[in-house]
Design a protein around this motif. Structure first.
Motif, PDB file in Angstrom:
ATOM      1  N   GLU A  26       2.725 -10.002  16.700  1.00 51.24           N
ATOM      2  CA  GLU A  26       2.663  -8.951  17.713  1.00 51.24           C
ATOM      3  C   GLU A  26       3.669  -7.872  17.318  1.00 51.24           C
ATOM      4  O   GLU A  26       4.874  -8.118  17.286  1.00 51.24           O
ATOM      5  N   LEU A  27       3.164  -6.687  17.005  1.00 50.37           N
ATOM      6  CA  LEU A  27       3.984  -5.573  16.549  1.00 50.37           C
ATOM      7  C   LEU A  27       4.296  -4.673  17.737  1.00 50.37           C
ATOM      8  O   LEU A  27       3.378  -4.222  18.429  1.00 50.37           O
ATOM      9  N   CYS A  28       5.595  -4.416  17.967  1.00 50.24           N
ATOM     10  CA  CYS A  28       6.007  -3.691  19.172  1.00 50.24           C
ATOM     11  C   CYS A  28       6.853  -2.468  18.842  1.00 50.24           C
ATOM     12  O   CYS A  28       7.609  -2.461  17.875  1.00 50.24           O
ATOM     13  N   GLY A  29       6.723  -1.473  19.699  1.00 45.58           N
ATOM     14  CA  GLY A  29       7.559  -0.283  19.622  1.00 45.58           C
ATOM     15  C   GLY A  29       8.679  -0.387  20.628  1.00 45.58           C
ATOM     16  O   GLY A  29       8.838  -1.406  21.302  1.00 45.58           O
ATOM     17  N   PRO A  30       9.473   0.674  20.775  1.00 45.60           N
ATOM     18  CA  PRO A  30      10.547   0.648  21.755  1.00 45.60           C
ATOM     19  C   PRO A  30       9.982   0.742  23.174  1.00 45.60           C
ATOM     20  O   PRO A  30       8.925   1.315  23.390  1.00 45.60           O
ATOM     21  N   GLY A  31      10.667   0.137  24.090  1.00 44.64           N
ATOM     22  CA  GLY A  31      10.244   0.221  25.488  1.00 44.64           C
ATOM     23  C   GLY A  31       9.289  -0.886  25.870  1.00 44.64           C
ATOM     24  O   GLY A  31       8.601  -1.466  25.028  1.00 44.64           O
ATOM     25  N   PRO A  32       9.239  -1.192  27.173  1.00 45.57           N
ATOM     26  CA  PRO A  32       8.365  -2.263  27.669  1.00 45.57           C
ATOM     27  C   PRO A  32       6.887  -1.923  27.513  1.00 45.57           C
ATOM     28  O   PRO A  32       6.471  -0.801  27.772  1.00 45.57           O
ATOM     29  N   GLY A  33       6.127  -2.894  27.063  1.00 47.53           N
ATOM     30  CA  GLY A  33       4.680  -2.729  26.952  1.00 47.53           C
ATOM     31  C   GLY A  33       4.184  -1.908  25.778  1.00 47.53           C
ATOM     32  O   GLY A  33       2.996  -1.653  25.661  1.00 47.53           O
ATOM     33  N   ALA A  34       5.082  -1.468  24.908  1.00 43.88           N
ATOM     34  CA  ALA A  34       4.682  -0.661  23.754  1.00 43.88           C
ATOM     35  C   ALA A  34       4.368  -1.569  22.574  1.00 43.88           C
ATOM     36  O   ALA A  34       5.232  -1.880  21.771  1.00 43.88           O
ATOM     37  N   CYS A  35       3.140  -2.035  22.502  1.00 43.88           N
ATOM     38  CA  CYS A  35       2.735  -2.906  21.398  1.00 43.88           C
ATOM     39  C   CYS A  35       1.471  -2.378  20.731  1.00 43.88           C
ATOM     40  O   CYS A  35       0.567  -1.884  21.399  1.00 43.88           O
ATOM     41  N   ALA A  36       1.431  -2.487  19.406  1.00 42.42           N
ATOM     42  CA  ALA A  36       0.270  -2.032  18.641  1.00 42.42           C
ATOM     43  C   ALA A  36      -0.885  -3.001  18.781  1.00 42.42           C
ATOM     44  O   ALA A  36      -2.044  -2.621  18.704  1.00 42.42           O
ATOM     45  N   GLY A  37      -0.554  -4.264  18.988  1.00 42.77           N
ATOM     46  CA  GLY A  37      -1.593  -5.271  19.107  1.00 42.77           C
ATOM     47  C   GLY A  37      -1.045  -6.650  18.826  1.00 42.77           C
ATOM     48  O   GLY A  37       0.115  -6.821  18.433  1.00 42.77           O
ATOM     49  N   ILE A  65       8.352   1.701  15.270  1.00 45.27           N
ATOM     50  CA  ILE A  65       8.240   0.243  15.299  1.00 45.27           C
ATOM     51  C   ILE A  65       9.630  -0.335  15.506  1.00 45.27           C
ATOM     52  O   ILE A  65      10.568   0.000  14.783  1.00 45.27           O
ATOM     53  N   ALA A  66       9.751  -1.201  16.520  1.00 47.82           N
ATOM     54  CA  ALA A  66      11.054  -1.765  16.865  1.00 47.82           C
ATOM     55  C   ALA A  66      11.163  -3.252  16.564  1.00 47.82           C
ATOM     56  O   ALA A  66      12.233  -3.733  16.200  1.00 47.82           O
TER      57      ALA A  66
END
Length: 108
Positions: A26-37, A65-66
């Motif tokens: 699961e690849l995530c960005g900064p902040g809650p709920g920010a995921c690529a998939g 990407i975080a």
């Protein structure tokens, strides 16, 4: 906007490091709920000891990407696994310049 991501998943070369379980990324960005998939990687012969397995997937674009979450889907005979590291390469899409690489150390 959809993006393409390439993952190189490196299993350690330690005794018993390989697994026959499916792996979820699961690849995530900064902040809650920010995921690529979230992707389930399950290919016969993948994740063997000392092996690098490559996967290309599509997902939502991220501004940056975080983090990367890695989990095992334990349903097989050999559920243990020692992950060395994962390299994520942005192939095309929103996040930065295509070809940008992110290194995620695991060593566990």
């Amino acid at each position: 906007m959809q993006c393409r991501y390439h993952f190189d998943v490196v299993t350690s070369d330690l005794r018993g490091a390989g697994t026959d379980a499916a792996v979820t990324l699961e690849l995530c960005g900064p902040g809650p709920g920010a995921c690529a998939g979230r992707w389930v990687l399950d290919r016969p012969g993948a994740f063997g000891r000392g092996q690098t397995d490559s996967f290309t997937v599509e997902g939502a674009g991220l501004s940056s990407i975080a983090s990367l979450k890695v989990a095992l889907q334990v349903t097989q005979k050999s559920p243990s696994w020692h992950l060395e590291h994962v390299v994520c390469t942005v192939l095309e899409g929103k996040e930065g310049t295509p070809g940008r690489k992110y290194y995620f150390a695991a060593d566990r």
